[in-house]
Design a protein around this motif. Structure first.
Motif: not given
Ligand code: ADP
Ligand code: MG
Length: 257
Positions: A77-82
């Protein structure tokens, strides 16, 4: 390093299916600025959104530092990609001042740390002392630099910029393209940027990818594209874009007087 390995992406809507990205491959080295260049609708934003984690892949993989972020079966998910992102329609929060806008994503830091980071970023983008200004008190170019500072604030592993100059007038765009390259290079970040503008791609990119109709036709340094275009289509896209821009520029200049 960012590796985009043979990705394809389609959109299905009631009107039918659009193959937006077709078997696109490229590698971007750490610390380099990569620019995707091509006409409107060729799939640039879709590639960027896939790297950010917003689009599932029909085939292929996306890796960052050898870690698989997207494949056919799995999307981190986008929020885990930093990743830091500044999309085309970026907007500052109008009721927050510059300091609060830039500090928005830094809630985990203490107030002191947050203030120091904001000061550091304002110096980087050439707006030292602008902490208390509100967005409506800034020019378009200044707002754009605040938005850039905001996307840099959380120290992203990769920065994604979609048409970062689209809100600016032509003269400001030209001036800022070279300024932006200096700012970006100082951060040392790996950056993937999207533009339909030939001059911006050549002012900013260490590597440029020429896209057309969902395909990446060539990926290389500005010099290699100029001297060794892989096909007539690449040559035409490079020539057409710069001609179009020059004409548009002349027209806008004319209409100012
Ligand atoms: P670019 O950024 O180069 O202008 P895009 O990636 O936005 O191109 O679009 C590529 C193609 O995919 C275009 O044909 C566009 O119309 C289509 N497309 C983009 N987003 C969607 C969507 N959400 N639904 C359906 N089609 C889309
Ligand atoms: Mg786009």
């Amino acid at each position: 390093m960012l590796e985009v390995d043979n990705i394809s992406i389609g959109y299905t809507s009631p009107q039918g299916t659009v193959q937006a990205v077709k078997a696109v491959c490229f590698k971007l080295n750490k610390g380099d600025i990569g620019c995707l260049l091509g006409p409107s609708g060729c799939g640039k934003t879709t590639v960027l959104r896939a790297v950010a984690g917003f689009e599932p892949l029909e085939q292929g993989r996306i890796l960052l530092e050898s870690r698989e972020l997207s494949s056919r079966d799995r999307v981190v998910p986008a929020e885990e990609r930093a990743m830091g992102m500044m999309f085309q329609d970026y907007a500052l929060f109008p009721h927050l001042n510059v300091q609060e806008n830039i500090g928005f994503g830094l809630r985990k830091l203490s107030a002191d740390q947050r203030r120091d980071r904001v000061t550091e970023l304002l110096a980087l983008v050439g707006l030292a002392g602008f902490e208390k200004r509100f967005p409506h008190e800034l020019s378009g170019g200044q707002q754009q630099r605040v938005a850039l500072a905001r996307s840099l604030a959380p120290r992203p592993s990769l920065l994604l910029l979609d048409e970062p100059f689209s809100n600016l007038d032509v003269d400001t765009r030209e001036r800022l393209a070279f300024e932006l390259r200096d700012i970006l290079k100082q951060t040392g970040l790996t950056i993937l940027l999207v533009t339909h503008n030939h001059d911006e791609a050549f002012a900013l990119g260490d590597q440029i990818g020429v896209m057309n109709e969902g395909e990446l036709l060539q990926w290389g340094t500005p010099a290699s594209l100029t001297h060794y275009p892989a096909s007539e289509t690449v040559q035409t896209i490079l020539r057409r874009d710069s001609l179009f821009e020059r004409r548009q520029h002349a027209r806008l200049r004319g209409s100012d007087q």
